[in-house]
Design an enzyme around this catalytic site. Structure first.
Site, mmCIF file in Angstrom:
data_model
loop_
_atom_site.group_PDB
_atom_site.id
_atom_site.type_symbol
_atom_site.label_atom_id
_atom_site.label_comp_id
_atom_site.label_asym_id
_atom_site.label_seq_id
_atom_site.Cartn_x
_atom_site.Cartn_y
_atom_site.Cartn_z
ATOM 1 N N LYS A 179 96.749 4.552 -36.600
ATOM 2 C CA LYS A 179 97.054 5.971 -37.195
ATOM 3 C C LYS A 179 98.406 6.444 -37.561
ATOM 4 O O LYS A 179 98.455 7.196 -38.797
ATOM 5 C CB LYS A 179 96.829 7.121 -35.434
ATOM 6 C CG LYS A 179 95.684 7.059 -34.854
ATOM 7 C CD LYS A 179 95.958 7.996 -34.077
ATOM 8 C CE LYS A 179 94.775 8.567 -33.269
ATOM 9 N NZ LYS A 179 94.363 9.462 -31.771
ATOM 10 N N ALA A 237 100.063 6.676 -25.648
ATOM 11 C CA ALA A 237 101.024 5.889 -26.847
ATOM 12 C C ALA A 237 101.915 6.061 -28.125
ATOM 13 O O ALA A 237 101.004 7.701 -28.711
ATOM 14 C CB ALA A 237 100.356 4.694 -27.680
ATOM 15 N N ALA A 259 100.477 9.165 -31.666
ATOM 16 C CA ALA A 259 99.865 9.106 -30.866
ATOM 17 C C ALA A 259 98.668 9.032 -30.578
ATOM 18 O O ALA A 259 97.403 9.714 -31.363
ATOM 19 C CB ALA A 259 100.920 10.685 -29.462
ATOM 20 N N ASP A 260 98.412 8.250 -29.050
ATOM 21 C CA ASP A 260 97.035 8.666 -28.762
ATOM 22 C C ASP A 260 96.954 8.069 -27.216
ATOM 23 O O ASP A 260 97.782 7.872 -26.759
ATOM 24 C CB ASP A 260 96.170 7.090 -29.487
ATOM 25 C CG ASP A 260 94.972 6.974 -29.538
ATOM 26 O OD1 ASP A 260 93.892 7.777 -29.494
ATOM 27 O OD2 ASP A 260 94.827 5.841 -28.017
ATOM 28 N N THR A 261 96.315 8.868 -26.419
ATOM 29 C CA THR A 261 95.929 9.010 -25.394
ATOM 30 C C THR A 261 94.454 8.970 -24.930
ATOM 31 O O THR A 261 93.500 8.696 -25.298
ATOM 32 C CB THR A 261 96.265 10.689 -24.568
ATOM 33 O OG1 THR A 261 97.798 11.069 -25.442
ATOM 34 C CG2 THR A 261 95.584 10.428 -23.049
#
Length: 202
Positions: free
Chosen positions: A52, A112, A75-77
């Site tokens: 991203k 992250a 960010a990524d969840t």
């Protein structure tokens, strides 16, 4: 006021950064979020955050003809339960499936964060453990009908109605929301970008 670029359309991440005192400029860029065969949760969310970031950075450079002057955060969840990575539900039926899977059990929430600033890129994964109470089919149905589970990793929002299902949390509330405050500010400081409050020094 300190400025940040946020490579995400998430209103929750925007809210967190704004509450910290940053001026946030949205710069969302879409990527393929498919889980690779055999990919485990931590490498997956870290790869997503990094991809991203690269996509948003490329978009910015193509649009402006230069690198951003301020940090770019992505960010990524994901939610991990019973050996399965749960992303955002693609339908109400899948949201019901996710919530049945989480009912009455402990699951893991990983977020992250990836930050690019002045030619340097840093990424980190933050891990949390959440315990859900047993959910009745009526509770699940009513919650899904509310619309809140859609566009949420694991099909729930810890800061919303979904919070009534949570018995305990081990970790970071903001991390479960989608952007861990401590880790994010620490990474910004490590890259040489000071937080809004000058009192927040190492």
């Amino acid at each position: 006021m300190n400025t940040l670029y946020l490579g995400s359309g998430s209103p929750r991440r925007m809210e967190i950064l704004t509450q910290l005192g940053y001026r946030v400029v949205k710069l969302p860029a879409g990527i393929d979020e498919t889980v690779k065969a055999g990919e485990t949760p931590a490498p997956y969310v870290q790869r997503m955050a990094e991809e991203k970031n690269q996509a948003a950075l490329t978009l910015f450079c193509e649009t402006n003809g230069a690198m951003p002057d301020f940090p770019l955060i992505t960010a990524d969840t994901c939610v991990f339960s019973d050996g399965i990575i749960l992303g955002k539900p693609r339908s109400q039926a899948e949201a019901i499936e996710f919530l049945n899977r989480l009912s009455g059990k402990q699951h893991t929430v990983l977020t992250a964060v990836c930050i690019h600033y002045r030619g340097k890129t840093s990424s980190r994964v933050q891990t949390n453990r959440v315990v859900f109470k047993p959910l009745s089919s009526e509770e699940i149905s009513a919650y899904v009908q509310s619309g809140e589970p859609m566009e949420k990793a694991g099909a729930y929002a810890v800061q919303g109605i979904g919070g009534i299902f949570i018995q305990s949390i081990e970790g970071s509330f903001s991390g479960i929301m989608g952007l861990p405050v401590y880790e994010t500010v620490s990474m910004l400081q490590d890259l040489g970008y000071r937080p809004p409050l000058s009192a927040l020094k190492p």
